[in-house]
Scaffold this active site. Sequence first.
Site, PDB file in Angstrom:
ATOM      1  NE  ARG A  59       3.159  -8.693   9.820  1.00  0.00           N
ATOM      2  CZ  ARG A  59       3.124  -7.411   9.485  1.00  0.00           C
ATOM      3  NH1 ARG A  59       4.170  -6.650   9.689  1.00  0.00           N
ATOM      4  NH2 ARG A  59       2.048  -6.884   8.967  1.00  0.00           N
ATOM      5  CE  LYS A 112       2.770   0.806   6.546  1.00  0.00           C
ATOM      6  NZ  LYS A 112       1.833   0.510   5.457  1.00  0.00           N
ATOM      7  CD  GLU A 126      -2.550   1.421   2.580  1.00  0.00           C
ATOM      8  OE1 GLU A 126      -2.191   0.794   3.592  1.00  0.00           O
ATOM      9  OE2 GLU A 126      -3.502   2.221   2.577  1.00  0.00           O
TER      10      GLU A 126
END
Length: 559
Positions: A260, A270, A34
């Site tokens: 992850r 983030k 994104e």
Amino acid sequence: MSEPLSTDFIHEIVTEDLAAGKCPDGVVTRFPPEPNGYLHLGHAKAICVDFGVATDFGGRCRLRFDDTNPTRENQDYVDAIERDVRWLGFEPDAPVRFTSDYFEQLFQWALALVDRGRAYVCELSAEDLRLHRGSLSEPGRDSPWRDRSADENRRLLLAMRAGDFPEGSRTLRAKIDMAAPNLHLRDPVMYRILRASHHRTGDAWSVYPSYDWAHGQSDAIEGVTHSLCTLEFEDHRALYDWFLTALDIERRPRQIEFARFNLSHSVMSKRKLKRVVEEGLVRGWDDPRLPTLAGLRRRGCPPEAIVSFCEGLGVTRRESMVELARLDHAVRERLNLTAPRALAVLDPLKVVIDNVPEGEVRWFETAVNPEDPAAGMRRLPFSREIYIDRADFMLEPPPKYHRLSPGTEVRLRSAYILRCDHVETDPSTGAVTLLHGSIDPDSSGGQPADGRKIKGTIHWLSAAHALPAEVRLYEPLFTAADPEATDDADLLAAVNPESLTVIERAWVEPNLADAAPGERFQFERVGYFAVDPDSGADGLVFNRIVGLRDSWSKAVARG
RNA sequence: UGGGGGAUCGUCUAACGGUAGGACAGCUGACUCUGGAUCAGUAGGUCGGGGUUCGAAUCCCUGUCCCCCAGCCA
């Protein structure tokens, strides 16, 4: 394809799918960021997995920007992300794609679902929608708008698109099951009304598709065969599949999730990354202490080392905490082979060599990189006054100290054997201020004529020729091994106060005069350094990428 | 609490009923004009409890712990 393939579970699945004839047009994967933030090491792994699987099977991997939320996305991120992907060394199968390219097709498909009674326009507010969703342990309740006619839903959806309704007043929802144990199946939102200008489609749309509605269908449009993503999307797979089924899509992409990783002494979420940048704990998104690709690039990490690091991680479904030492190792492994060597003195102590005449300059040739003969040779000037590092001299040396001390000898790298004859100290503090010494004239190049063994070799610089430079030393940004686990409130306290040390005036060898930003060197016996873009007319600025392994300081620390 | 996942050396990761192996980190030593690199060696692990089996990290039962999901974010 002759190389043995990785044996991770994704490769196994793809191998089976191929054998079952499920991918007649080859393997197609995609990396779907994104464009609302900068890429970091976590993305690097995803990129390596996405591109790696495609490459290993002779397929293709696309770069697709998942740009379904114009309120948070913009073109700057698109550019930065594409640059980062290419910097890592990956070439996306052209052209670069955007979910927004498929907005019309997606909308037509939504209309089709409306016509089939599989989707409806809901007028619940965000708050009411949440209340109707139920909880982890309780089923949700049907929306009062759930049973409108297909005709009415079609009319309303078209009106939503036309911009007839205020933002947030209506949503299009898939009609699935409000009692589903999987929360994502409780009539998920497909479209929301957003009065925002999109970085690519401008003001053409007033409704934007949700991730769940857009992602799988975009995969299908592009002919993606294997849609690889991280574990938190596991619960979404049921919905991913539901949409494909509801639309009767024949060539179905298959979503596969992998874990992850966390990096010790670092943060990659983030939100926390944003926090340290916005709180001014670092100098920006490309601060060399950050695990962002921009930061790693600025620090000087070679992209090949990042890829090698990611590949060494493996692909599993297990959460992990990868030690920073792993990254350091990958960087050293790469740079040892490729970085030109240079002499640099970070903490200078002047030595006057009494048996070298004033004004005389002698030149020595030495390898640019002993690990790479093809790199050739370089020349080093030597003269009466030199700098050595303070750490390489001790008034009272401990046992096994191989460096310089009063009356002992040491080798000046590539030049001469030096003996320390006299020490000048500051009478008030006792600090060493200057050394006097003499060289063995029969040791030119560093090899004593009588063949005696010289244990220590130290780096040095001719004071008259050395170039001043600023050097920035980095340590992990966090003292805690797992700062990701700390509360936001405590995050600042977890920051390492010594993560950055600036040495305003260090000295480097004259061959570095024309070094350009991004160039990497090994400062012998010290570490790997890269020229920072801050370098300019005022002089060179170096970032320490990673130190050399140092068994002496470890021995000292052990006592 | 409902659903979905996961537990193997300090860390990451193999072993798919048949000797628990590798890498990083650690430690020893050799070598060395970088106390780097390289080389050799060493230590260290199957979440607990039952069961099946000649044999279990792997299959079954049971327990424990950890992660994800209640955005009109992705």
